[in-house]
Scaffold this motif. Sequence first.
Motif, mmCIF file in Angstrom:
data_model
loop_
_atom_site.group_PDB
_atom_site.id
_atom_site.type_symbol
_atom_site.label_atom_id
_atom_site.label_comp_id
_atom_site.label_asym_id
_atom_site.label_seq_id
_atom_site.Cartn_x
_atom_site.Cartn_y
_atom_site.Cartn_z
ATOM 1 N N ARG A 193 8.151 -27.052 -28.378
ATOM 2 C CA ARG A 193 9.424 -26.958 -27.648
ATOM 3 C C ARG A 193 9.846 -25.517 -27.362
ATOM 4 N N PRO A 194 9.884 -24.606 -28.360
ATOM 5 C CA PRO A 194 10.281 -23.227 -28.051
ATOM 6 C C PRO A 194 9.285 -22.504 -27.144
ATOM 7 N N TYR A 195 8.038 -22.965 -27.146
ATOM 8 C CA TYR A 195 7.006 -22.345 -26.300
ATOM 9 C C TYR A 195 7.121 -22.815 -24.854
ATOM 10 N N LEU A 196 7.349 -24.116 -24.655
ATOM 11 C CA LEU A 196 7.326 -24.677 -23.311
ATOM 12 C C LEU A 196 8.634 -24.466 -22.551
ATOM 13 N N ALA A 197 9.766 -24.470 -23.255
ATOM 14 C CA ALA A 197 11.066 -24.397 -22.579
ATOM 15 C C ALA A 197 11.218 -23.158 -21.700
ATOM 16 N N PRO A 198 10.905 -21.944 -22.175
ATOM 17 C CA PRO A 198 11.045 -20.777 -21.294
ATOM 18 C C PRO A 198 10.080 -20.782 -20.115
ATOM 19 N N ARG A 199 9.004 -21.550 -20.207
ATOM 20 C CA ARG A 199 8.001 -21.610 -19.134
ATOM 21 C C ARG A 199 8.255 -22.778 -18.181
ATOM 22 N N ASP A 200 9.385 -23.459 -18.378
ATOM 23 C CA ASP A 200 9.769 -24.594 -17.529
ATOM 24 C C ASP A 200 8.721 -25.709 -17.548
ATOM 25 N N LEU A 201 8.107 -25.902 -18.732
ATOM 26 C CA LEU A 201 7.108 -26.958 -18.881
ATOM 27 C C LEU A 201 7.572 -28.077 -19.812
ATOM 28 N N MET A 202 8.735 -27.894 -20.427
ATOM 29 C CA MET A 202 9.239 -28.904 -21.363
ATOM 30 C C MET A 202 9.920 -30.016 -20.578
ATOM 31 N N LYS A 203 9.108 -30.806 -19.913
ATOM 32 C CA LYS A 203 9.624 -31.863 -19.045
ATOM 33 C C LYS A 203 9.292 -33.230 -19.621
ATOM 34 N N GLY A 204 9.888 -34.236 -19.015
ATOM 35 C CA GLY A 204 9.679 -35.592 -19.504
ATOM 36 C C GLY A 204 8.226 -36.016 -19.441
ATOM 37 N N GLU A 205 7.491 -35.527 -18.426
ATOM 38 C CA GLU A 205 6.082 -35.941 -18.316
ATOM 39 C C GLU A 205 5.241 -35.398 -19.459
ATOM 40 N N PHE A 206 5.573 -34.216 -19.970
ATOM 41 C CA PHE A 206 4.829 -33.691 -21.120
ATOM 42 C C PHE A 206 5.007 -34.610 -22.321
ATOM 43 N N LEU A 207 6.237 -34.992 -22.599
ATOM 44 C CA LEU A 207 6.508 -35.841 -23.756
ATOM 45 C C LEU A 207 5.905 -37.225 -23.586
ATOM 46 N N SER A 208 6.071 -37.825 -22.416
ATOM 47 C CA SER A 208 5.558 -39.187 -22.220
ATOM 48 C C SER A 208 4.031 -39.210 -22.243
ATOM 49 N N LEU A 209 3.386 -38.195 -21.664
ATOM 50 C CA LEU A 209 1.921 -38.135 -21.712
ATOM 51 C C LEU A 209 1.428 -37.907 -23.135
ATOM 52 N N ALA A 210 2.149 -37.099 -23.908
ATOM 53 C CA ALA A 210 1.771 -36.893 -25.309
ATOM 54 C C ALA A 210 1.862 -38.201 -26.092
ATOM 55 N N LEU A 211 2.899 -38.994 -25.821
ATOM 56 C CA LEU A 211 3.049 -40.279 -26.514
ATOM 57 C C LEU A 211 2.006 -41.292 -26.038
ATOM 58 N N PHE A 212 1.698 -41.282 -24.755
ATOM 59 C CA PHE A 212 0.637 -42.170 -24.267
ATOM 60 C C PHE A 212 -0.710 -41.802 -24.892
ATOM 61 N N SER A 213 -0.954 -40.503 -25.058
ATOM 62 C CA SER A 213 -2.182 -40.073 -25.730
ATOM 63 C C SER A 213 -2.235 -40.617 -27.153
ATOM 64 N N LEU A 214 -1.117 -40.545 -27.858
ATOM 65 C CA LEU A 214 -1.062 -41.092 -29.220
ATOM 66 C C LEU A 214 -1.281 -42.604 -29.214
ATOM 67 N N LEU A 215 -0.741 -43.288 -28.222
ATOM 68 C CA LEU A 215 -0.950 -44.737 -28.127
ATOM 69 C C LEU A 215 -2.432 -45.058 -27.976
ATOM 70 N N GLY A 216 -3.124 -44.273 -27.152
ATOM 71 C CA GLY A 216 -4.567 -44.470 -27.023
ATOM 72 C C GLY A 216 -5.292 -44.241 -28.331
ATOM 73 N N ILE A 217 -4.872 -43.219 -29.075
ATOM 74 C CA ILE A 217 -5.469 -42.940 -30.386
ATOM 75 C C ILE A 217 -5.280 -44.123 -31.320
ATOM 76 N N SER A 218 -4.064 -44.654 -31.355
ATOM 77 C CA SER A 218 -3.766 -45.774 -32.250
ATOM 78 C C SER A 218 -4.563 -47.021 -31.874
ATOM 79 N N VAL A 219 -4.746 -47.249 -30.578
ATOM 80 C CA VAL A 219 -5.547 -48.395 -30.129
ATOM 81 C C VAL A 219 -6.998 -48.227 -30.578
ATOM 82 N N MET A 220 -7.529 -47.009 -30.446
ATOM 83 C CA MET A 220 -8.929 -46.767 -30.813
ATOM 84 C C MET A 220 -9.190 -47.004 -32.289
ATOM 85 N N VAL A 221 -8.336 -46.458 -33.157
ATOM 86 C CA VAL A 221 -8.618 -46.529 -34.592
ATOM 87 C C VAL A 221 -8.415 -47.932 -35.152
ATOM 88 N N SER A 222 -7.775 -48.816 -34.379
ATOM 89 C CA SER A 222 -7.602 -50.198 -34.838
ATOM 90 C C SER A 222 -8.493 -51.171 -34.069
#
Length: 492
Positions: free
Chosen positions: A93-122
């Motif tokens: 968060r402190p890294y991305l905010a000044p670079r105007d990258l702390m947007k909703g798509e970053f967070l949602s894509l990060a969570l979708f990536s985690l969802l894929g991880i959880s699907v794989m390990v199960s």
Amino acid sequence: MNQLNWLIVYPEIFLLVMTSVVALVGLEPGAAGQRLSFWVAQASLLIFSIMHLHLMQADTVYGMQRMVVSDPMGHLLAAAAGLATMVTLGYSRPYLAPRDLMKGEFLSLALFSLLGISVMVSANNFLVVYVGLELMTLSLYALTALRRDHAISTEAAMKYFVLGALASGFLLYGLSMMYGATGTLDIPTVLNRVHAGTINGSVLTFGLVFIVAGLAFKLGLAPFHMWVPDVYQGAPTAVTLLISAAPKLAAFGITIRILVEGLTGLATDWQQMLIVLAVASMTIGNFAAVVQTNLKRLLAYSAIAQLGFMLLGLTPTVIEHNTLSAANGYSSAMFYIITYVLTTLGTFGLIMYLARHGFESEEITDLSGLAKRSPWVAGVMTIFMFSLAGIPPLVGFYAKFAVLQALVATNESAYIILAVIAVLLSLIGAYYYLRVVKTMWFDEPADATPIRGDAGTAVLLALNGAAALVFGLLPDGLMSLCRDAVVKALNS
């Protein structure tokens, strides 16, 4: 029993719903919307991890037409991935905010990536493995290209996408050959049919080669490592951390699911392949890292070598129907990958802590004289470097020791020689970690201004460094969790 059994995937359903909520909240313009979506994402990750930790106490259960398995190994890896993603967002968060990258798509894509991880390990089915893999990797491709106006990031995203698609094709082709040979996508059924010995062995071996190649790419192992240094350097550091931490847990998980739970009957074949990949990765990773001047590229080659070392824990197999040797190796490898992720979070988190607008702190020389500017930051980075080098009493030492012990405990000369090779190559690796420490403590700083970073990140770094020390001094709790999870997965 209800074969659908939706309850065993309720953490994934919860995460999917909250990812959609985060995406909607992130549409609100301004700092308020960004702040709210960030805290909703963090709360969701915490609840998701707690759900999986709670489910670890339950017995192994199958659901979704036996395509999904709920067992302690999957829950431990998913919980670790959730916590790793949570810490990553905290650093980011402190890294991305000044670079105007702390947007909703970053967070949602990060969570979708985690969802894929959880699907794989199960996953208990080849098709589910591939669906989870694509969900994770497509999210990471998009995140790598998050800086659309940055040529290096765009180049890294293209390399990652093209090589990732090629590796996914390898894996899918190998799995399709397994399906053609066995007539099923169900992992336990594949195990039984391979053990029956009625299938053409050459077809199985040919498919196995493609599967191992695909898995090696996802782990970033030599000679399938070409994307790792370019993507690590080209992606924004926050995205580099997303790529280098939690996905490694997923790659380990599907390696166990496919090779150990599904293709144990071919262990003699894939064991030899893993040994070659491990030695090649440790050799190329360590020697290439020695000449690097960019810190992120150094950590990329370090990751190749570290994962090669972890792979050694997967080489001891079932000996004369005794699973003790295999379980010892697999649990050591699981402990290694979890603690490696812990240390990786700290190293890249510290790079982001030192970065500021217009300055990325990516070169080793950027750390010159860091001890004079901020002794505690240099001390925390020293902990992480010593842990990666395997210096006691930090967790990296115990992780390496556990893998070496698993090799030597087999009492087979080939494994003992392998352990000696691993130790010698680790000594080479210690050089470039100690070079970073020397730069921080003994070189003169180019800028003597005291470092003033984000207070929240500073607290997170301190906790991360303390965890690397505490798990090194008291590793038994986490090692017991890994051992129990692996034993239950092997016996289910």
